[in-house]
Design a protein around this motif. Structure first.
Motif, short mmCIF file in Angstrom:
data_model
loop_
_atom_site.label_atom_id
_atom_site.label_comp_id
_atom_site.label_asym_id
_atom_site.label_seq_id
_atom_site.Cartn_x
_atom_site.Cartn_y
_atom_site.Cartn_z
N SER A 136 20.78 28.82 32.70
CA SER A 136 19.51 28.85 33.39
C SER A 136 18.44 28.11 32.59
O SER A 136 17.68 27.29 33.13
CB SER A 136 19.13 30.32 33.53
N ALA A 137 18.40 28.38 31.28
CA ALA A 137 17.42 27.71 30.42
C ALA A 137 17.68 26.21 30.38
O ALA A 137 16.74 25.40 30.42
CB ALA A 137 17.50 28.30 29.00
N LEU A 138 18.95 25.84 30.32
CA LEU A 138 19.30 24.41 30.25
C LEU A 138 18.98 23.69 31.55
O LEU A 138 18.57 22.52 31.54
CB LEU A 138 20.78 24.24 29.89
N THR A 139 19.15 24.38 32.66
CA THR A 139 18.83 23.77 33.96
C THR A 139 17.33 23.44 34.00
O THR A 139 16.93 22.35 34.41
CB THR A 139 19.20 24.73 35.12
N GLU A 140 16.52 24.40 33.53
CA GLU A 140 15.07 24.18 33.50
C GLU A 140 14.71 23.07 32.50
O GLU A 140 13.88 22.20 32.78
CB GLU A 140 14.37 25.50 33.14
N ALA A 141 15.38 23.08 31.35
CA ALA A 141 15.12 22.05 30.33
C ALA A 141 15.45 20.66 30.88
O ALA A 141 14.71 19.69 30.66
CB ALA A 141 15.96 22.34 29.08
N LEU A 142 16.55 20.57 31.60
CA LEU A 142 16.95 19.28 32.18
C LEU A 142 15.88 18.80 33.16
O LEU A 142 15.49 17.63 33.14
CB LEU A 142 18.29 19.43 32.91
N ARG A 143 15.41 19.72 34.01
CA ARG A 143 14.41 19.32 35.00
C ARG A 143 13.16 18.79 34.31
O ARG A 143 12.57 17.80 34.74
CB ARG A 143 14.04 20.51 35.89
N GLN A 144 12.79 19.42 33.20
CA GLN A 144 11.57 18.99 32.51
C GLN A 144 11.79 17.64 31.83
O GLN A 144 10.99 16.72 31.95
CB GLN A 144 11.15 20.05 31.49
N ASP A 145 12.93 17.51 31.11
CA ASP A 145 13.18 16.25 30.40
C ASP A 145 13.39 15.08 31.37
O ASP A 145 13.11 13.93 31.03
CB ASP A 145 14.40 16.38 29.48
N LEU A 146 13.90 15.38 32.55
CA LEU A 146 14.27 14.30 33.48
C LEU A 146 13.18 14.01 34.51
O LEU A 146 13.37 13.17 35.39
CB LEU A 146 15.58 14.65 34.20
#
Ligand code: 8X3
Length: 239
Positions: free
Chosen positions: A158-168
């Motif tokens: 869940s945290a990584l999904t959010e991190a990906l959205r922010q970085d991308l």
């Protein structure tokens, strides 16, 4: 072409089937090579799509990197990555559990997802499109007794999904998390080391979700127009 990690059973297989019906070419991964080959043959025959397959362990960093190097031309054509590989092993108390079980879950659920994502993303960023769908779980939102490490890996997703959205942000890439509750697949059998009775008891007296119920949500998210990002879908059985 859409890549699904572990398409030999359960949610991965149901998703492959639905995407094939939509006429999408597929790249399917799985460790059970025989099963993978017969699925490949059947989908090509039934739907007239292209299906490529490969058999390696997504938690083996070297194997992932070598595969990505050999397949770099194919990866350039990929429209989406469905990070479906994942498992639960055991339901022991944290002070009694097997550390090997923890490593398996962390390796596949977290590291495997990251290794695969890392290989696909540069291609997606270059063409300014692509979609990553991560299979999370309600277990990542609400920790339950004896769920410990499994729940932690799903919370990490869940945290990584959010991190990906922010970085991308700004790259045109979409990132979605699908979070199912109880789905009757091989999940509980794997969790209880092949004990069919124990696995069956998990769903006793209620109607669990089916792999198809989740596959429909995955495919619906994928087929939204490019400007629509489905952030997360949480799905429970009515029971
Ligand atoms: C699967 C859902 O509740 O069995 O991730 O852990 S649950």
């Amino acid at each position: 072409m859409i890549l699904i990690t572990v398409a030999t059973s359960g949610i991965g297989l149901a998703t492959a089937e639905l995407l094939a019906k939509e006429g999408k070419d597929l790249y399917l991964l799985g460790r059970r090579k025989d099963r993978l080959e017969s699925i490949q043959k059947r989908l090509i025959k039934d739907y007239g799509i292209k299906v490529e397959i490969s058999s390696f362990d997504v938690s083996n960093r070297k194997a992932v990197e070598e595969w990505a190097k050999t397949e770099s031309d194919t990866l350039k054509k990929m429209e989406a990555l469905i990070n479906n590989a994942g498992l639960a092993v055991g339901r022991d108390l944290i002070h009694e559990a097997q550390v090997d079980d923890w490593e398996k879950m962390i390796d596949v659920n977290v590291k495997g997802l990251l290794y695969m994502t890392r290989q696909l993303l540069p291609h997606f960023v270059k063409k300014k499109s692509g979609h990553i769908v991560n299979l999370g779980s309600v277990a990542g939102r609400w920790i339950y007794p004896r769920g410990n490490i499994y729940c932690a890996t799903k919370r990490a997703i869940s945290a990584l999904t959010e991190a990906l959205r922010q970085d991308l942000l700004g790259t045109g890439i979409r990132v979605t998390e699908i979070s199912p509750g109880m789905v009757e697949t091989e999940f509980s059998e794997v969790r209880f080391g092949g004990d069919k009775e124990k696995a069956k008891a998990v769903y006793a007296g209620m109607t669990p979700l089916s792999a198809l119920d989740i596959a429909e949500a995955v495919v619906w998210s994928l087929l939204r127009p490019a400007h629509v990002n489905i952030q997360e879908i949480v799905i429970y059985p009515t029971d």
